[in-house]
Design a protein around this motif. Structure first.
Motif, PDB file in Angstrom:
ATOM      1  N   LYS A 114     -13.561  -0.265  -6.951  1.00 57.51           N
ATOM      2  CA  LYS A 114     -12.326  -0.092  -6.181  1.00 57.51           C
ATOM      3  C   LYS A 114     -12.089   1.403  -6.072  1.00 57.51           C
ATOM      4  O   LYS A 114     -12.048   2.094  -7.095  1.00 57.51           O
ATOM      5  N   ASN A 115     -11.981   1.890  -4.859  1.00 54.32           N
ATOM      6  CA  ASN A 115     -11.766   3.327  -4.655  1.00 54.32           C
ATOM      7  C   ASN A 115     -12.799   4.156  -5.402  1.00 54.32           C
ATOM      8  O   ASN A 115     -12.475   5.162  -6.030  1.00 54.32           O
ATOM      9  N   PHE A 116     -14.042   3.686  -5.391  1.00 52.42           N
ATOM     10  CA  PHE A 116     -15.192   4.367  -5.984  1.00 52.42           C
ATOM     11  C   PHE A 116     -15.203   4.352  -7.513  1.00 52.42           C
ATOM     12  O   PHE A 116     -16.059   4.961  -8.127  1.00 52.42           O
ATOM     13  N   GLN A 117     -14.269   3.669  -8.140  1.00 49.87           N
ATOM     14  CA  GLN A 117     -14.213   3.539  -9.597  1.00 49.87           C
ATOM     15  C   GLN A 117     -14.612   2.119  -9.979  1.00 49.87           C
ATOM     16  O   GLN A 117     -14.385   1.179  -9.216  1.00 49.87           O
ATOM     17  N   LEU A 118     -15.192   1.938 -11.189  1.00 50.05           N
ATOM     18  CA  LEU A 118     -15.623   0.615 -11.632  1.00 50.05           C
ATOM     19  C   LEU A 118     -14.609  -0.025 -12.566  1.00 50.05           C
ATOM     20  O   LEU A 118     -14.101   0.633 -13.485  1.00 50.05           O
ATOM     21  N   TYR A 119     -14.366  -1.290 -12.325  1.00 44.50           N
ATOM     22  CA  TYR A 119     -13.428  -2.102 -13.100  1.00 44.50           C
ATOM     23  C   TYR A 119     -14.034  -3.478 -13.312  1.00 44.50           C
ATOM     24  O   TYR A 119     -15.049  -3.812 -12.697  1.00 44.50           O
ATOM     25  N   ILE A 120     -13.384  -4.278 -14.142  1.00 47.45           N
ATOM     26  CA  ILE A 120     -13.611  -5.712 -14.097  1.00 47.45           C
ATOM     27  C   ILE A 120     -12.336  -6.328 -13.557  1.00 47.45           C
ATOM     28  O   ILE A 120     -11.229  -5.909 -13.908  1.00 47.45           O
ATOM     29  N   ASP A 121     -12.509  -7.263 -12.658  1.00 37.14           N
ATOM     30  CA  ASP A 121     -11.380  -7.954 -12.042  1.00 37.14           C
ATOM     31  C   ASP A 121     -11.680  -9.446 -12.013  1.00 37.14           C
ATOM     32  O   ASP A 121     -12.857  -9.845 -11.992  1.00 37.14           O
ATOM     33  N   PRO A 122     -10.637 -10.271 -11.972  1.00 35.48           N
ATOM     34  CA  PRO A 122     -10.865 -11.712 -11.908  1.00 35.48           C
ATOM     35  C   PRO A 122     -11.512 -12.104 -10.586  1.00 35.48           C
ATOM     36  O   PRO A 122     -11.257 -11.484  -9.543  1.00 35.48           O
ATOM     37  N   TYR A 123     -12.335 -13.129 -10.641  1.00 36.77           N
ATOM     38  CA  TYR A 123     -13.011 -13.644  -9.454  1.00 36.77           C
ATOM     39  C   TYR A 123     -12.012 -13.939  -8.344  1.00 36.77           C
ATOM     40  O   TYR A 123     -10.923 -14.444  -8.582  1.00 36.77           O
TER      41      TYR A 123
END
Length: 143
Positions: A114-123
Protein backbone atom coordinates in the motif's frame (compact mmCIF):
# COMPACT_ATOMS: atom_id res chain seq x y z
CA UNK A 1 18.02 -17.10 -3.19
CA UNK A 2 15.08 -15.32 -4.69
CA UNK A 3 13.60 -11.92 -5.07
CA UNK A 4 9.95 -10.96 -5.37
CA UNK A 5 8.42 -8.71 -7.96
CA UNK A 6 4.94 -7.32 -7.52
CA UNK A 7 2.41 -8.23 -10.19
CA UNK A 8 0.00 -5.27 -10.32
CA UNK A 9 0.00 -3.74 -13.80
CA UNK A 10 0.96 -0.24 -12.62
CA UNK A 11 3.85 -1.53 -10.50
CA UNK A 12 5.12 -4.58 -12.41
CA UNK A 13 8.75 -3.38 -12.35
CA UNK A 14 8.86 -2.88 -8.59
CA UNK A 15 10.44 -5.35 -6.20
CA UNK A 16 10.05 -6.29 -2.55
CA UNK A 17 13.03 -4.98 -0.62
CA UNK A 18 13.98 -3.62 2.78
CA UNK A 19 15.07 -0.05 3.38
CA UNK A 20 15.78 1.33 6.86
CA UNK A 21 14.50 -2.01 8.24
CA UNK A 22 11.04 -1.59 6.71
CA UNK A 23 9.53 -3.66 3.89
CA UNK A 24 8.60 -1.79 0.73
CA UNK A 25 8.42 -2.11 -3.02
CA UNK A 26 10.64 0.00 -5.25
CA UNK A 27 12.50 0.05 -8.52
CA UNK A 28 16.01 -1.37 -8.50
CA UNK A 29 18.85 0.78 -9.82
CA UNK A 30 21.91 0.34 -7.59
CA UNK A 31 23.91 -2.51 -6.11
CA UNK A 32 22.48 -1.64 -2.67
CA UNK A 33 18.94 -1.85 -4.12
CA UNK A 34 19.73 -5.30 -5.56
CA UNK A 35 21.19 -6.49 -2.26
CA UNK A 36 18.22 -5.16 -0.25
CA UNK A 37 15.82 -6.93 -2.65
CA UNK A 38 17.47 -10.36 -2.35
CA UNK A 39 16.20 -12.87 0.19
CA UNK A 40 16.98 -16.46 1.07
CA UNK A 41 13.75 -18.43 1.20
CA UNK A 42 14.08 -20.58 4.31
CA UNK A 43 11.79 -23.23 5.75
CA UNK A 44 9.32 -21.34 7.91
CA UNK A 45 10.69 -20.56 11.36
CA UNK A 46 7.32 -21.60 12.86
CA UNK A 47 6.39 -24.33 10.34
CA UNK A 48 8.40 -26.07 7.64
CA UNK A 49 5.21 -26.16 5.55
CA UNK A 50 5.63 -22.39 5.06
CA UNK A 51 8.58 -20.06 4.43
CA UNK A 52 10.58 -17.29 6.08
CA UNK A 53 12.49 -14.59 4.18
CA UNK A 54 16.05 -14.07 5.39
CA UNK A 55 17.85 -10.99 4.14
CA UNK A 56 20.77 -11.87 1.87
CA UNK A 57 22.80 -8.81 2.82
CA UNK A 58 22.01 -8.87 6.55
CA UNK A 59 22.16 -12.57 7.53
CA UNK A 60 20.06 -13.50 10.55
CA UNK A 61 17.49 -10.77 9.81
CA UNK A 62 14.06 -11.77 8.56
CA UNK A 63 10.97 -10.10 7.21
CA UNK A 64 8.26 -10.23 9.87
CA UNK A 65 5.01 -8.48 10.58
CA UNK A 66 4.70 -6.32 13.66
CA UNK A 67 1.60 -4.17 14.22
CA UNK A 68 0.60 -5.18 10.66
CA UNK A 69 3.75 -3.59 9.12
CA UNK A 70 6.38 -5.73 7.38
CA UNK A 71 9.77 -5.07 8.96
CA UNK A 72 13.27 -6.50 8.76
CA UNK A 73 14.31 -7.65 12.21
CA UNK A 74 16.94 -9.87 13.84
CA UNK A 75 15.79 -13.37 14.72
CA UNK A 76 14.82 -13.13 18.39
CA UNK A 77 14.24 -16.89 18.53
CA UNK A 78 10.94 -16.41 20.38
CA UNK A 79 7.65 -18.08 19.51
CA UNK A 80 6.14 -14.70 18.61
CA UNK A 81 9.03 -13.82 16.28
CA UNK A 82 8.97 -17.23 14.58
CA UNK A 83 5.21 -16.94 14.04
CA UNK A 84 5.44 -13.34 12.77
CA UNK A 85 8.28 -14.25 10.35
CA UNK A 86 6.50 -17.24 8.79
CA UNK A 87 4.36 -16.95 5.68
CA UNK A 88 2.57 -19.64 3.72
CA UNK A 89 2.83 -19.65 -0.07
CA UNK A 90 -0.57 -19.65 -1.78
CA UNK A 91 -1.58 -19.46 -5.44
CA UNK A 92 -1.59 -15.80 -6.45
CA UNK A 93 -4.80 -14.09 -5.44
CA UNK A 94 -4.94 -12.06 -8.67
CA UNK A 95 -3.34 -14.69 -10.90
CA UNK A 96 -2.83 -18.31 -9.85
CA UNK A 97 0.41 -18.60 -11.87
CA UNK A 98 1.97 -16.17 -9.37
CA UNK A 99 2.09 -16.37 -5.56
CA UNK A 100 0.61 -14.72 -2.50
CA UNK A 101 1.82 -15.04 1.10
CA UNK A 102 -0.56 -15.57 3.99
CA UNK A 103 0.53 -14.88 7.54
CA UNK A 104 1.16 -18.03 9.55
CA UNK A 105 -0.36 -16.67 12.76
CA UNK A 106 -3.04 -14.37 11.32
CA UNK A 107 -4.63 -16.86 8.96
CA UNK A 108 -6.63 -14.64 6.59
CA UNK A 109 -4.00 -11.88 6.41
CA UNK A 110 -1.73 -11.52 3.38
CA UNK A 111 1.41 -9.56 2.58
CA UNK A 112 0.42 -6.67 0.33
CA UNK A 113 1.76 -3.29 -0.68
CA UNK A 114 0.00 0.00 0.00
CA UNK A 115 1.58 3.27 -1.07
CA UNK A 116 4.81 1.36 -1.79
CA UNK A 117 5.01 0.05 1.81
CA UNK A 118 4.47 -3.60 2.85
CA UNK A 119 1.80 -4.65 5.32
CA UNK A 120 -0.34 -7.62 6.15
CA UNK A 121 -4.02 -7.00 5.64
CA UNK A 122 -7.10 -9.22 5.88
CA UNK A 123 -8.20 -10.97 2.71
CA UNK A 124 -10.52 -8.97 0.49
CA UNK A 125 -12.13 -9.70 -2.87
CA UNK A 126 -11.40 -6.11 -3.92
CA UNK A 127 -9.34 -6.22 -7.14
CA UNK A 128 -6.86 -3.65 -5.79
CA UNK A 129 -6.15 -5.86 -2.76
CA UNK A 130 -5.86 -9.00 -4.93
CA UNK A 131 -3.30 -7.32 -7.23
CA UNK A 132 -1.39 -5.74 -4.33
CA UNK A 133 -1.07 -9.15 -2.63
CA UNK A 134 0.21 -11.06 -5.70
CA UNK A 135 3.91 -11.46 -6.48
CA UNK A 136 6.30 -13.24 -8.83
CA UNK A 137 9.19 -15.31 -7.45
CA UNK A 138 12.39 -14.74 -9.47
CA UNK A 139 16.07 -15.64 -9.18
CA UNK A 140 18.00 -13.39 -6.81
CA UNK A 141 19.95 -10.35 -7.89
CA UNK A 142 22.93 -11.21 -5.67
CA UNK A 143 24.50 -14.50 -4.56
Amino acid sequence: MLYLRCVGVAHCRLYIRHRNFLGEISSISSSLDRADASFRIRPGLASSNCVSFESSNIPGYYLRHQYFRIKLAPNENTTLFRNDATFCIKPGLANSTNVSFSSYNLLDYYIRHKNFQLYIDPYSTNSLFLNDATFTLLAAFTP
